[in-house]
Design an enzyme around this catalytic site. Structure first.
Site, PDB file in Angstrom:
ATOM      1  N   GLU A  77      46.512  38.576  41.032  1.00  0.00           N
ATOM      2  CA  GLU A  77      45.096  38.936  40.903  1.00  0.00           C
ATOM      3  C   GLU A  77      44.268  37.655  40.695  1.00  0.00           C
ATOM      4  OE1 GLU A  77      44.174  40.828  37.171  1.00  0.00           O
ATOM      5  OE2 GLU A  77      42.451  41.880  37.999  1.00  0.00           O
ATOM      6  N   LYS A 176      40.132  48.031  42.219  1.00  0.00           N
ATOM      7  CA  LYS A 176      40.608  48.195  40.833  1.00  0.00           C
ATOM      8  C   LYS A 176      39.752  49.204  40.069  1.00  0.00           C
ATOM      9  CE  LYS A 176      41.815  45.276  36.824  1.00  0.00           C
ATOM     10  NZ  LYS A 176      41.680  43.886  36.314  1.00  0.00           N
ATOM     11  N   CYS A 209      46.756  44.847  37.615  1.00  0.00           N
ATOM     12  CA  CYS A 209      46.724  44.427  36.206  1.00  0.00           C
ATOM     13  C   CYS A 209      46.571  45.565  35.186  1.00  0.00           C
ATOM     14  CB  CYS A 209      45.621  43.380  36.012  1.00  0.00           C
ATOM     15  SG  CYS A 209      45.862  42.388  34.514  1.00  0.00           S
TER      16      CYS A 209
END
Ligand SMILES: *[C@@H]1O[C@H](CO)[C@@H](O)[C@H](O)[C@H]1NC(C)=O
Ligand SMILES: *[C@@H]1O[C@H](CO)[C@@H](O)[C@H](O)[C@H]1NC(C)=O
Ligand SMILES: *[C@@H]1O[C@H](CO)[C@@H](O)[C@H](O)[C@H]1NC(C)=O
Ligand SMILES: *[C@@H]1O[C@H](CO)[C@@H](O)[C@H](O)[C@H]1NC(C)=O
Ligand SMILES: *[C@@H]1O[C@H](CO)[C@@H](O)[C@H](O)[C@H]1NC(C)=O
Ligand SMILES: *[C@@H]1O[C@H](CO)[C@@H](O)[C@H](O)[C@H]1NC(C)=O
Ligand SMILES: *[C@@H]1O[C@H](CO)[C@@H](O)[C@H](O)[C@H]1NC(C)=O
Length: 488
Positions: A77, A176, A209
């Site tokens: 990321e 995300k 993440c």
């Protein structure tokens, strides 16, 4: 000759109809080169020069992975543009990333959706090296400022993971959903996106993440969409004792029953390190390095369908704990804090013992035997049943055997990196009200205990005899109770 080609034909048709049983995965931990000042405005050309410095390094890693036979590689990321931007300063780093339905190979047709030099370069790297490439880039989508939710600057900006297949085709795009605290430059998509795609080596899902802590989209990809392998691009800040990247990510793969290809950023002053290739039945290879600022490539062969292994099973996490009576009433308990959560602890006072410790109607059972007790080291059994609120709101039930920082009991639950005490044996269980339980075992100097423990079908986490070779930091069963989380 004829028989050779005949055999080849049979082999190729077998691969085509049934796919591959195994594949080679790669992850690259990247020490991202940060922009000199990520808060000042730069031109699109200057942004591209900056991003190409990172792409040069990623390309070398991808070429190396491909030359060693890797089918797919994951990069971290923020691994191309870095971090800490404002909405204005991130803008020149972003590209419009189309829905993969458009069937686009940017390497052949770079201008089809406007300026897209980063997507084009990634596509060409994937195509030239015949490898699937997973990368993190920023997406920008114009919106009408007079429509509800559209930001004042007339764009949605998304932290995005993309996948190019081995022909260079864009096959996946994921925005995300669970943004971390310093990502104010990005927007949350209106709905969680459940992005999956099929390959000859299994069904893949993707998330980024912080997503890993929540049901949407992380757990849902496994439970509702039955993916075999998760592509996980992350910039993970390690938090001991329970949330160090290698520890939590390997435990998640084991607990969820999937392969997890985890690529982390590398920056020791931000406590970012820890990448690995994890499967339900094996831990690592992994990389953890707080000593130098080097990136690192990891490769490993994985089963394309890990749940089809004859040795795979789903434990009943509460079976053992529900089958036994309470051990040892009347322990000396005290409370302490672990990552700001209030735990109930009890000190392990004898070289061996059987303990039961409860909090809020949830009980943990520990049987242990210490090989070599070091006089100035204290271990405790800890239990927690409640809503964790710092940085993420997530409901957890935790049973943990851990080393305190020093002999002062107030330090139990604080980060500690080294130990000298070796255990002969431990068995840990709890009467969890969740089927999402993640088993973690961490050794002195932040090492994973590959091959040194196992989970039994009745939900016990037990050590193997090899555990006595290395000092123990912690052994933990951490359950997530997603249905008790507050709404997103
Ligand atoms: C891909 O290969 C072509 C020629 O085969 C070359 O012109 C091009 O520069 C290569 N691109 C990348 C990104 O490696
Ligand atoms: C934005 O929405 C307003 C109100 O619905 C409309 O009048 C305007 O034409 C729209 N602008 C664009 C650029 O679509
Ligand atoms: C690590 O991150 C910090 C904070 O953003 C930054 O100041 C530092 O330069 C980075 N280290 C390296 C080696 O890039
Ligand atoms: C995996 O196992 C299931 C159930 O046994 C079976 O239906 C499926 O075909 C298997 N998949 C592969 C790719 O072997
Ligand atoms: C686990 O075992 C308990 C018995 O302790 C049983 O009630 C429960 O249904 C089992 N759970 C699953 C998912 O099989
Ligand atoms: C712990 O319990 C086991 C049986 O569950 C028993 O065999 C063992 O002796 C006990 N150990 C101690 C130290 O009480
Ligand atoms: C866990 O075990 C304790 C002790 O036996 C019991 O009081 C409690 O109700 C159990 N909790 C659950 C959720 O089963």
């Amino acid at each position: 000759m004829i028989s050779f080609y005949f055999l080849l034909f049979i082999l190729l048709s077998a691969i085509q109809s049934h796919g591959l049983d195994k594949f080679i995965a790669a992850v690259y931990e990247h020490a991202v080169i940060l922009p000199e000042n990520s808060l000042t405005l730069v031109t699109a050309e200057e942004a591209l020069v900056q991003m190409n410095r990172n792409l040069d390094i990623l390309e070398k890693a991808i070429k190396s992975a491909a030359s060693q036979g890797a089918h797919i590689i994951v990069t971290p990321e923020d691994g191309i543009y870095g971090w800490v931007f404002t909405r204005e300063s991130i803008y020149p780093f972003l590209e419009d990333i189309p829905d993969p339905e458009v069937n686009w190979i940017p390497c052949f047709d770079p201008e089809r959706f406007g300026r897209a030099p980063v997507q084009t370069r990634l596509s060409c790297i994937a195509k030239n090296n015949s490898i699937y490439v997973v990368a993190s880039i920023g997406d920008k989508k114009p919106c009408n400022v007079s429509s509800v939710g559209c930001p004042e600057d007339g764009h949605f900006f998304y932290n995005t993971a993309v996948v190019f297949d081995s022909d260079g085709r864009l096959v996946a795009r994921y925005h995300k959903y669970n943004l971390y605290s310093f990502e104010g430059q990005f927007n949350v998509p209106p709905e969680p996106e459940l992005v999956t795609f099929e390959t000859p080596f299994g069904k893949f899902g993707i998330f980024i993440c912080f997503d890993i802590l929540f049901y949407q989209p992380a757990a849902s990809l496994v439970v509702d969409h039955k993916v075999d392998t998760i592509l996980y691009t992350t910039g993970w800040l390690n938090i001991l004792p329970l949330f160090t990247a290698i520890e939590f990510h390997s435990a998640w793969a084991m607990g969820m029953g999937v392969n997890l290809l985890a690529a982390n950023l590398h920056n020791t002053s931000m406590r970012m390190t820890g990448s690995g290739i994890y499967s339900p039945e094996s831990i690592g290879p992994y990389y953890y390095n707080m000593d130098t600022e080097d990136g690192h490539l990891i490769l490993s062969e994985l089963s394309a369908h890990p749940r089809n292994s004859s040795t795979f099973f789903t434990p009943n996490w509460s079976l053992y704990a529900n089958s036994i009576d309470k051990y040892s009433p009347g322990l000396n308990v005290f409370s302490g804090h672990l990552f700001a959560d209030e735990y109930t602890f009890t000190k392990l006072t004898e070289p061996q013992g059987n303990y039961t410790l409860c909090q809020n109607n949830f009980c943990c059972h520990l049987t242990y035997s210490i090989l070599e007790k070091i006089i100035d080291e204290v271990y405790v059994l800890g239990v927690f049943n409640g809503l964790h609120t710092v940085e993420a709101k997530c409901y957890m039930q935790v049973c943990t055997l851990l080393k305190c920082l020093n002999t002062d009991l107030k330090t139990c639950g604080l980060p500690v990196e080294t130990a000298s005490t070796k255990f002969d044996y431990f068995s840990l269980s709890g009467n969890f009200s969740s089927s999402f339980v993640f088993p973690e075992v961490l050794l002195s100097e932040i090492k994973l205990a590959a091959g040194m423990f196992q989970v039994l079908p009745d939900g016990r986490l037990i050590s193997q005899s090899s555990i006595s070779q290395k000092p123990l930091l912690s052994a933990t069963l951490l359950a997530r109770l997603y249905d008790k989380d507050p709404k997103h």
